[in-house]
Design an enzyme around this catalytic site. Sequence first.
Site, PDB file in Angstrom:
ATOM      1  N   LYS A 156      -4.575 -11.441  -7.469  1.00  0.00           N
ATOM      2  CA  LYS A 156      -5.933 -11.405  -6.780  1.00  0.00           C
ATOM      3  C   LYS A 156      -8.121 -10.549  -7.229  1.00  0.00           C
ATOM      4  CE  LYS A 156      -6.275  -8.730  -2.723  1.00  0.00           C
ATOM      5  NZ  LYS A 156      -5.676  -8.658  -0.966  1.00  0.00           N
ATOM      6  N   LYS A 169     -10.483  -4.793  -6.139  1.00  0.00           N
ATOM      7  CA  LYS A 169     -11.332  -3.108  -6.159  1.00  0.00           C
ATOM      8  C   LYS A 169     -10.519  -2.408  -7.398  1.00  0.00           C
ATOM      9  CE  LYS A 169     -10.619  -1.025  -1.718  1.00  0.00           C
ATOM     10  NZ  LYS A 169     -10.489  -1.628  -0.857  1.00  0.00           N
ATOM     11  N   LYS A 224       0.614  -0.927   0.166  1.00  0.00           N
ATOM     12  CA  LYS A 224       0.304   0.015   0.226  1.00  0.00           C
ATOM     13  C   LYS A 224       0.634   0.912   0.142  1.00  0.00           C
ATOM     14  CE  LYS A 224      -3.995  -1.438   2.060  1.00  0.00           C
ATOM     15  NZ  LYS A 224      -5.578  -1.842   2.952  1.00  0.00           N
TER      16      LYS A 224
HETATM   17  P1  AMP Z   1     -10.253  -5.388   2.254  1.00  0.00           P
HETATM   18  O1  AMP Z   1     -11.336  -5.672   1.750  1.00  0.00           O
HETATM   19  O2  AMP Z   1      -9.130  -5.922   2.098  1.00  0.00           O
HETATM   20  O3  AMP Z   1     -10.997  -5.353   3.687  1.00  0.00           O
HETATM   21  O4  AMP Z   1     -10.966  -7.416   2.618  1.00  0.00           O
HETATM   22  C1  AMP Z   1     -11.843  -7.974   3.427  1.00  0.00           C
HETATM   23  C2  AMP Z   1     -11.876  -9.183   3.127  1.00  0.00           C
HETATM   24  O5  AMP Z   1     -12.320  -9.843   2.172  1.00  0.00           O
HETATM   25  C3  AMP Z   1     -10.945 -10.115   4.474  1.00  0.00           C
HETATM   26  O6  AMP Z   1     -10.606 -10.612   4.816  1.00  0.00           O
HETATM   27  C4  AMP Z   1      -9.832 -10.307   2.653  1.00  0.00           C
HETATM   28  O7  AMP Z   1      -8.936 -11.521   3.726  1.00  0.00           O
HETATM   29  C5  AMP Z   1     -11.031 -10.886   2.410  1.00  0.00           C
HETATM   30  N1  AMP Z   1     -10.909 -10.888   0.774  1.00  0.00           N
HETATM   31  C6  AMP Z   1     -10.757  -9.434  -0.493  1.00  0.00           C
HETATM   32  N2  AMP Z   1     -10.169  -9.926  -1.205  1.00  0.00           N
HETATM   33  C7  AMP Z   1     -10.117 -11.347  -1.568  1.00  0.00           C
HETATM   34  C8  AMP Z   1     -10.729 -11.972  -2.756  1.00  0.00           C
HETATM   35  N3  AMP Z   1      -9.671 -11.953  -3.947  1.00  0.00           N
HETATM   36  N4  AMP Z   1     -10.161 -13.517  -2.433  1.00  0.00           N
HETATM   37  C9  AMP Z   1     -10.831 -13.688  -1.227  1.00  0.00           C
HETATM   38  N5  AMP Z   1     -11.002 -12.877  -0.197  1.00  0.00           N
HETATM   39  C10 AMP Z   1     -10.483 -11.833  -0.431  1.00  0.00           C
END
Ligand code: AMP
Length: 272
Positions: A190, A193, A108
């Site tokens: 992965k 967004k 980040k």
């Molecule tokens: P974040 O959007 O980074 O706050 O992620 C929120 C939750 O979603 C966390 O538990 C991440 O590990 C999970 N997460 C985010 N992106 C992915 C993805 N592409 N595949 C699986 N889990 C995800």
Amino acid sequence: MFSGIQPSGDLHLGNYLGAIKNWVDAQHDNDNIFCIVDLHAITLPQPPAELHRRIRDQAKIYVASGLDPKTTAIFVQSHVKEHAELAWLFNCVTPLGWANRMTQFKEKSAEVKGQSSVGLLAYPMLMAADILLYQTDGVPVGDDQRQHIELTRDIAQTFNHHYGEVFKVPEAWIRKEGARIMSLQDGAKKMSKSDPPGCVFLLDEPEVIATKVKRAVTDSGRDVRFDVERPGLLNLLTIYQLLSGSTRDQVEGHFEWQGYGAIKRELAELVV
Ligand code: AMP
Ligand code: TRP
């Protein structure tokens, strides 16, 4: 069981399959707390009005996804001041080197070209505070949060070593399948967004979802197998498996002799 998601972007299928769906599936076996971690979101700049909207949308999606507010606590992190207070104590017992080692911080801060805030570096100690405040047993998250949970365990153990047994040492609950849903445009990245064509947002219109799934990048193979050598197809089959609640064998059997076009059509319908 404690977990949280940042209201820093609209929620997508990776968040759902990697995190929220697992919370819903396990909610009746545990005491649950699910947080909307707005203090984490502001470690990077957020437009205030957008942030307000996203916090509310996220609460709605938690409930719409099946979390039962009668048995599950759902709240906004900044409404409970103790998260920030405990994070400060953890800032004071965590060696700087541990924070510097976090890969999410490195990624980040590279994105903002080294112009990151002190808050971005302190992010994992706030996450440790979220978790340890409630004597949490398990933290259901996607694979990318593994390192933060390891750090949380190290902080709990260090604190307990110096000041007595105060905190329960939690475990990461990471499912084997779905812990890393990949971009529909690139099976090596992965789903995130920051890459809208490869990302199905939970609030995308049905036609948009169908188009994204049908345009998913796959190889030109023929046989339908869960195969790490073919990450695009593997990702589509994994999404199908999780949403349909089938086993890998069942999915392979179901699509045997079918072309990728047919798989995408059926998957698009299922995702919608
Ligand atoms: P974040 O959007 O980074 O706050 O992620 C929120 C939750 O979603 C966390 O538990 C991440 O590990 C999970 N997460 C985010 N992106 C992915 C993805 N592409 N595949 C699986 N889990 C995800
Ligand atoms: N860091 C997590 C993420 O980016 C969000 C988060 C903050 C979290 N506090 C938490 C996850 C506590 C689990 C438990 O996904």
